[in-house]
Enzyme design. Sequence first.
Site, mmCIF file in Angstrom:
data_model
loop_
_atom_site.group_PDB
_atom_site.id
_atom_site.type_symbol
_atom_site.label_atom_id
_atom_site.label_comp_id
_atom_site.label_asym_id
_atom_site.label_seq_id
_atom_site.Cartn_x
_atom_site.Cartn_y
_atom_site.Cartn_z
ATOM 1 N N ASP A 109 5.183 0.508 11.937
ATOM 2 C CA ASP A 109 3.937 -0.111 11.461
ATOM 3 C C ASP A 109 3.795 -1.566 11.916
ATOM 4 O O ASP A 109 2.780 -2.200 11.623
ATOM 5 C CB ASP A 109 3.843 -0.026 9.924
ATOM 6 C CG ASP A 109 3.637 1.396 9.443
ATOM 7 O OD1 ASP A 109 3.318 2.269 10.275
ATOM 8 O OD2 ASP A 109 3.803 1.645 8.236
ATOM 9 N N ARG A 124 -8.438 -0.419 5.001
ATOM 10 C CA ARG A 124 -7.513 0.548 4.398
ATOM 11 C C ARG A 124 -6.180 -0.116 4.050
ATOM 12 O O ARG A 124 -5.459 0.379 3.188
ATOM 13 C CB ARG A 124 -7.239 1.700 5.372
ATOM 14 C CG ARG A 124 -8.454 2.555 5.631
ATOM 15 C CD ARG A 124 -8.102 3.748 6.470
ATOM 16 N NE ARG A 124 -7.110 4.576 5.777
ATOM 17 C CZ ARG A 124 -6.694 5.746 6.213
ATOM 18 N NH1 ARG A 124 -7.174 6.248 7.318
ATOM 19 N NH2 ARG A 124 -5.801 6.433 5.540
ATOM 20 N N ARG A 128 1.789 14.604 13.212
ATOM 21 C CA ARG A 128 2.181 14.385 11.824
ATOM 22 C C ARG A 128 2.164 15.664 10.967
ATOM 23 O O ARG A 128 1.395 15.770 10.003
ATOM 24 C CB ARG A 128 1.311 13.293 11.192
ATOM 25 C CG ARG A 128 1.406 11.980 11.956
ATOM 26 C CD ARG A 128 0.622 10.879 11.321
ATOM 27 N NE ARG A 128 1.251 10.359 10.119
ATOM 28 C CZ ARG A 128 0.719 9.415 9.350
ATOM 29 N NH1 ARG A 128 -0.437 8.894 9.658
ATOM 30 N NH2 ARG A 128 1.351 8.988 8.280
ATOM 31 N N LYS A 174 0.842 -1.212 0.000
ATOM 32 C CA LYS A 174 0.000 0.000 0.000
ATOM 33 C C LYS A 174 0.868 1.249 0.000
ATOM 34 O O LYS A 174 0.632 2.178 -0.772
ATOM 35 C CB LYS A 174 -0.899 -0.004 1.252
ATOM 36 C CG LYS A 174 -1.530 1.343 1.561
ATOM 37 C CD LYS A 174 -2.361 1.316 2.831
ATOM 38 C CE LYS A 174 -1.597 1.447 4.117
ATOM 39 N NZ LYS A 174 -1.305 2.839 4.549
ATOM 40 N N ASN A 175 1.867 1.264 0.873
ATOM 41 C CA ASN A 175 2.654 2.489 1.048
ATOM 42 C C ASN A 175 3.662 2.723 -0.073
ATOM 43 O O ASN A 175 4.291 3.777 -0.124
ATOM 44 C CB ASN A 175 3.346 2.492 2.417
ATOM 45 C CG ASN A 175 2.334 2.703 3.540
ATOM 46 O OD1 ASN A 175 1.184 3.086 3.276
ATOM 47 N ND2 ASN A 175 2.742 2.445 4.763
ATOM 48 N N CYS A 180 -4.192 13.357 13.422
ATOM 49 C CA CYS A 180 -4.244 11.932 13.097
ATOM 50 C C CYS A 180 -4.204 11.152 14.410
ATOM 51 O O CYS A 180 -3.658 11.636 15.403
ATOM 52 C CB CYS A 180 -3.024 11.606 12.237
ATOM 53 S SG CYS A 180 -2.798 9.879 11.896
HETATM 54 C C1 EPZ Z 1 4.715 6.783 6.212
HETATM 55 O O1 EPZ Z 1 4.028 7.892 6.761
HETATM 56 C C2 EPZ Z 1 3.727 5.651 6.144
HETATM 57 N N1 EPZ Z 1 2.606 6.043 5.294
HETATM 58 C C3 EPZ Z 1 3.249 5.285 7.543
HETATM 59 O O2 EPZ Z 1 2.406 4.160 7.457
HETATM 60 C C4 EPZ Z 1 4.466 4.920 8.408
HETATM 61 O O3 EPZ Z 1 4.050 4.673 9.737
HETATM 62 C C5 EPZ Z 1 5.477 6.063 8.376
HETATM 63 O O4 EPZ Z 1 5.831 6.395 7.018
HETATM 64 C C6 EPZ Z 1 6.773 5.731 9.132
HETATM 65 O O5 EPZ Z 1 7.357 4.576 8.587
HETATM 66 C C7 EPZ Z 1 2.736 5.968 3.967
HETATM 67 O O6 EPZ Z 1 3.771 5.590 3.422
HETATM 68 C C8 EPZ Z 1 1.543 6.348 3.151
HETATM 69 P P1 EPZ Z 1 7.027 10.107 8.060
HETATM 70 P P2 EPZ Z 1 4.653 9.355 6.685
HETATM 71 O O7 EPZ Z 1 6.965 11.369 7.297
HETATM 72 O O8 EPZ Z 1 5.385 9.505 5.410
HETATM 73 C C9 EPZ Z 1 7.494 13.444 11.473
HETATM 74 C C10 EPZ Z 1 0.508 2.812 7.973
HETATM 75 O O9 EPZ Z 1 0.033 2.293 9.017
HETATM 76 N N2 EPZ Z 1 7.384 14.431 10.387
HETATM 77 O O10 EPZ Z 1 8.177 9.187 7.815
HETATM 78 O O11 EPZ Z 1 3.570 10.313 7.000
HETATM 79 C C11 EPZ Z 1 6.176 12.680 11.680
HETATM 80 O O12 EPZ Z 1 5.274 13.394 12.482
HETATM 81 C C12 EPZ Z 1 1.061 4.229 7.976
HETATM 82 O O13 EPZ Z 1 0.516 2.235 6.871
HETATM 83 C C13 EPZ Z 1 7.549 15.784 10.670
HETATM 84 O O14 EPZ Z 1 7.793 16.169 11.826
HETATM 85 O O15 EPZ Z 1 5.672 9.296 7.903
HETATM 86 C C14 EPZ Z 1 6.678 11.401 12.321
HETATM 87 O O16 EPZ Z 1 6.874 11.621 13.692
HETATM 88 C C15 EPZ Z 1 0.787 4.999 9.220
HETATM 89 N N3 EPZ Z 1 7.428 16.683 9.650
HETATM 90 C C16 EPZ Z 1 8.025 11.170 11.632
HETATM 91 O O17 EPZ Z 1 8.400 12.445 11.083
HETATM 92 C C17 EPZ Z 1 7.174 16.291 8.360
HETATM 93 O O18 EPZ Z 1 7.084 17.173 7.487
HETATM 94 C C18 EPZ Z 1 8.029 10.151 10.502
HETATM 95 O O19 EPZ Z 1 6.970 10.450 9.619
HETATM 96 C C19 EPZ Z 1 7.024 14.925 8.070
HETATM 97 C C20 EPZ Z 1 7.132 14.007 9.104
#
Ligand code: EPZ
Length: 426
Positions: A313, A405, A128, A22-23, A123
């Site tokens: 995850d 989802r 996030r 999915k991701n 969320c």
């Molecule tokens: C991706 O989310 C995945 N989603 C998530 O999967 C997964 O948990 C996550 O990566 C971490 O591996 C998809 O790929 C669609 P991040 P993403 O940006 O890209 C902080 C699932 O269950 N951050 O790597 O949104 C953020 O708050 C889902 O399938 C900022 O501070 O995650 C988090 O603490 C849930 N500012 C950390 O970084 C930003 O601009 C990592 O988030 C972006 C992120």
Amino acid sequence: MDRIRLRGGRPLDGSIAIGGAKNAALPLMAASLLTPQTLTLGNVPHLADIATMAHLLQQHGVDVSMDGGNGTPEGRTIHLNAGTITSTVAPYDLVRKMRASVLVLGPLLARFGEAEVSLPGGCAIGTRPVDLHIMGLKALGAEIAVEGGYIKATAKKGLKGAVIRFPMVSVGATENLLMAAALAEGTTVLENAAREPEITDLCDCLIAMGAEIEGVGSEHITVHGKPSLQGARHQIVPDRIETGTYAAAVAICGGRVELTGTRIDLIESVVDKLREAGCSVDETPRGMTIARNGSRLRGVDFLTQPYPGFPTDMQAQAMVLMTVADGAAMITETIFENRFMHVPELARMGANIVVHGSSALVRGVPKLTGAPVMATDLRASVSLVLAGLAAEGETTVNRVYHLDRGYERLEEKLAACGAVIERLKD
Ligand code: EPZ
């Protein structure tokens, strides 16, 4: 709303086909916006989030068609053609349904010089923010304002390559910047980039579309921008979290299951932990087998980290294993600040868990007992299914739309291996 009803205590035996990730699929679908030619993606999973992304792209004017694969291991093939774009606005109503909608920002801005994407908002698992996406696009020369809940971005003269160092690892920001940089003028260097297999998959697809990218799979990625990209065909990488989730199901129930259409190298950190906890895991020509016979799971500690560390995850699923393990386990979540929503539900099933800040101390109990439960996100929901599979008596998992989802035909796949599980339609 549908519910899942299950009765625990049966070992699992058989084989389970793993779908495309999915991701990986979500950013790959967004990448179709980078070219007027058709992007064809194979091994697309049948999931609610995929339908939401298809809907968002259609709303931008992308022609989306799907064919074949109903229920087959190869999954569905999707053709995306962004030859005619009618809107560069991603509206709140769609973005609030799925945060990954923000992935259209980079490609729309790079190809059309403008994009307006609703801020995703809060969320269940954490705040996030998307500040790193915005910081990176500004470094490429975009002008960005946040007004009325929308990210309003313009780059009338196009984007220009730059060196971007992410202060923390972000999967989504790395993806948005990779796609934007592919059409930017000159060279972009992404430092401290995410290394998840889904990022590698996106790079491979962008390269097939004509992008020039070095350092694929590393934290230092260099993109030499091109004036245009072309159509391509790409097969989506197997879903490592679906793989890990079914491996965890066998670990908690006992038995032996082959997971097909997947790759053990995608989930090495998970396999290491499953072995430490007492499971045997072996590579097969079609994927991998996981087995646990007789002996009780052992308590082991988990620390979530960006890839190649243990995935956030899989944290909820790992916690469920530890609730019935011999000994105690410390589970530390370093990625999201609010990802222990499953803890109170597991406690209702008899688990002994104490949370201190970002760590949960789990003391294994001999058994869980079935209960009606519900969760607020995808991985927490599936962890409750795993708990139900191990529990004595009946468990009903409510709010099944979370599961839909990210897990395709979950109840069918588990039932085919001997689990007593069914979907109750409302
Ligand atoms: C991706 O989310 C995945 N989603 C998530 O999967 C997964 O948990 C996550 O990566 C971490 O591996 C998809 O790929 C669609 P991040 P993403 O940006 O890209 C902080 C699932 O269950 N951050 O790597 O949104 C953020 O708050 C889902 O399938 C900022 O501070 O995650 C988090 O603490 C849930 N500012 C950390 O970084 C930003 O601009 C990592 O988030 C972006 C992120």
